[in-house]
Design a protein around this motif. Structure first.
Motif, mmCIF file in Angstrom:
data_model
loop_
_atom_site.group_PDB
_atom_site.id
_atom_site.type_symbol
_atom_site.label_atom_id
_atom_site.label_comp_id
_atom_site.label_asym_id
_atom_site.label_seq_id
_atom_site.Cartn_x
_atom_site.Cartn_y
_atom_site.Cartn_z
ATOM 1 N N GLU A 1 18.445 -2.395 26.687
ATOM 2 C CA GLU A 1 19.321 -1.307 26.105
ATOM 3 C C GLU A 1 19.009 -0.196 27.774
ATOM 4 O OE1 GLU A 1 19.770 0.210 22.346
ATOM 5 O OE2 GLU A 1 20.721 -1.647 21.659
ATOM 6 N N ALA A 2 18.798 -0.691 28.654
ATOM 7 C CA ALA A 2 18.152 0.547 29.704
ATOM 8 C C ALA A 2 19.201 0.736 30.669
ATOM 9 C CB ALA A 2 17.176 -0.119 30.344
ATOM 10 N N ILE B 1 10.146 0.968 29.312
ATOM 11 C CA ILE B 1 9.776 -0.698 28.848
ATOM 12 C C ILE B 1 8.937 -1.736 29.472
ATOM 13 C CG2 ILE B 1 11.599 -2.862 28.514
ATOM 14 C CD1 ILE B 1 13.214 -1.046 28.443
ATOM 15 N N TYR C 1 12.991 1.664 32.735
ATOM 16 C CA TYR C 1 13.304 2.969 31.584
ATOM 17 C C TYR C 1 14.194 2.827 30.835
ATOM 18 C CZ TYR C 1 9.246 5.292 34.017
ATOM 19 O OH TYR C 1 8.711 5.634 34.568
ATOM 20 N N THR C 2 14.518 3.521 29.272
ATOM 21 C CA THR C 2 15.034 3.723 28.285
ATOM 22 C C THR C 2 16.819 4.497 29.281
ATOM 23 O OG1 THR C 2 13.909 5.084 27.240
ATOM 24 C CG2 THR C 2 14.147 3.082 26.121
ATOM 25 N N LYS D 1 12.259 6.420 28.342
ATOM 26 C CA LYS D 1 10.855 5.591 27.636
ATOM 27 C C LYS D 1 10.765 4.399 28.250
ATOM 28 C CE LYS D 1 9.514 8.122 23.801
ATOM 29 N NZ LYS D 1 10.240 9.790 24.900
#
Length: 413
Positions: free
Chosen positions: A198-199, A188, A175-176, A186
């Motif tokens: 960039e999670a 990925i 996820y983010t 969100k």
């Protein structure tokens, strides 16, 4: 006919209850059913399984994982027997034989042993056997450990030239942000450039396991660099793997122009997962072994000119060596670090002309030990004999014994 090879990694927290240390039989059974189904469909499957220490805690009625290394290793020895017994018993119900393979980094540090391990896996696949791999915690110490079994699973997947590696974890995907604390996180679903992630990977794993999401990212970097598509999916739903595989097969058929089924099933979305796409230029087997199978014993600092020459398939000459760090012997592995021209104080960070910081670019097997290289650095090959009194080679390292990390495959600008 074998169409694909699959690697599975299941961590301790996925198969052993964190509080009671009892095996989670429901998940173990589902994993076995999933592996068996893939095997029946003609695929090779290797299973990397943690859990020896966790199972050992239950077997010996120990409440918490100890910190004393000999005691951890003793519990691992007890637990590994029980763990393999569990796997063997479950697979035997489906008439599928399994084999135990215990590894440490030392076991693949020698190229002959690395090839022997590959040959063993190959023979097991030919015999219709599912290899079950774990780190040999009974013998491993920090110097020869893989670090965690996520890393071991990626190295194993590369060894068997797997097409896919499934990292089974306690979340559906990457996820983010941390979905447990951030409702706006969100998922990925596809990562084509793992370096741009960039999670939120701050999860540190369970009290039993040693990994977390960050170790999954490291494993994905290793796997994709070796040409293995790496997938994170939920361990409590192993059956999702077969749906994901079916979806990926349909994607591949569609990309090749194969007729899409008229029932529209090819358009169905798979279960939530994160798929790290394999590199378009994967590292070859020997190069992967040089980079990840060996523990570096020291560092050789080289200049930009030597680096450019190496990328053009040249061998490393002593003239291109700037400095040496560590104590290592002939034919041991070292890191290769590129530096700008240094001040007379060498590696104290005082770079002339505001040059860039040192950068680790790869690994090499050296023809001389650290003391010898320190003596001949910066000199011509013709001077080696006069400096050392002998000359085993005109090169510090042969080009076939040098490998670079992905991205370091073209000369620097």
């Amino acid at each position: 006919m074998i169409t694909d090879s699959y690697g599975f990694y299941v961590g301790t927290s996925s198969i052993v209850d964190e509080n009671t240390h009892e095996p989670i039989l429901s998940i173990l059974t589902l994993i076995v059913e999933t592996v068996a189904k893939l095997h029946r469909d003609g695929h090779n499957v290797v299973l990397v399984s943690s859990g020896a220490v966790g199972v050992g805690l239950r077997r010996m009625d120990v409440n918490e994982r100890p910190t004393n290394l000999p005691r951890i290793q003793a519990l691992a020895a007890v637990g590994q027997c029980r763990l393999m017994s569990l796997w063997d018993g479950l697979f035997s119900h489906l008439r599928l034989p399994v084999a135990q393979i215990l590894l440490t980094r030392n076991d693949i540090a020698d190229t002959t042993q690395y090839v022997n391990a590959q040959n063993t896996f190959s023979q097991l696949f030919e015999m219709g056997v599912v290899p079950i791999v774990n780190e040999n915690d009974t013998l491993a110490v920090s110097e020869i450990k893989f670090g965690d079994n996520d890393t071991l699973s990626a190295i194993t997947a590369a060894m068997v030239k797997a097409d896919y590696l499934f990292l089974m974890t306690d979340v559906d995907c990457l996820y983010t942000a941390n979905p447990r604390t951030n409702p706006d996180a969100k998922p990925i679903e596809v990562v084509d450039d793992i370096s741009s992630i960039e999670a939120d990977v701050s999860s540190a794993g369970s009290s039993l396991g040693t990994g977390g999401m960050s170790t999954k990212i490291v494993a994905a970097k290793l796997g994709t660099s070796a040409g293995v598509t790496t997938i994170i999916t939920k361990s409590s739903k192993p059956g999702n793997v077969h749906e994901i595989v079916t979806y990926l097969q349909r994607l591949e058929q569609d990309s090749q122009g194969t007729t899409v089924p008229t029932d529209g099933s090819a358009l169905l979305s798979p279960p939530l997962h994160t798929r790290f796409l394999r590199s378009d230029h994967p590292i070859q087997s020997r190069s992967f072994w040089l980079l990840h199978g060996l523990n570096p014993h020291g560092t050789i600092y080289i200049d930009q000119g030597a680096y450019s020459a190496l990328l053009n398939k040249a061998s490393l000459l002593p003239a291109g060596v700037v400095d040496v760090d560590g104590h290592f012997a002939q034919q041991e592995a070292v890191r290769l670090v590129v530096v700008q021209k240094l001040s007379p104080d060498s590696l104290n960070g005082d770079f002339l002309h505001h040059g860039q910081e040192p950068r680790v670019v790869g690994s090499a097997l050296v023809n001389y030990g650290s003391h010898e290289i320190a003596c001949i650095k910066g000199h011509r090959s013709t001077q080696i004999h006069s400096i050392l009194g002998y000359a085993d080679s005109e090169y510090v390292a042969f080009h076939e014994n040098i490998s670079f990390f992905p991205g370091d495959d073209s000369p620097p600008r």
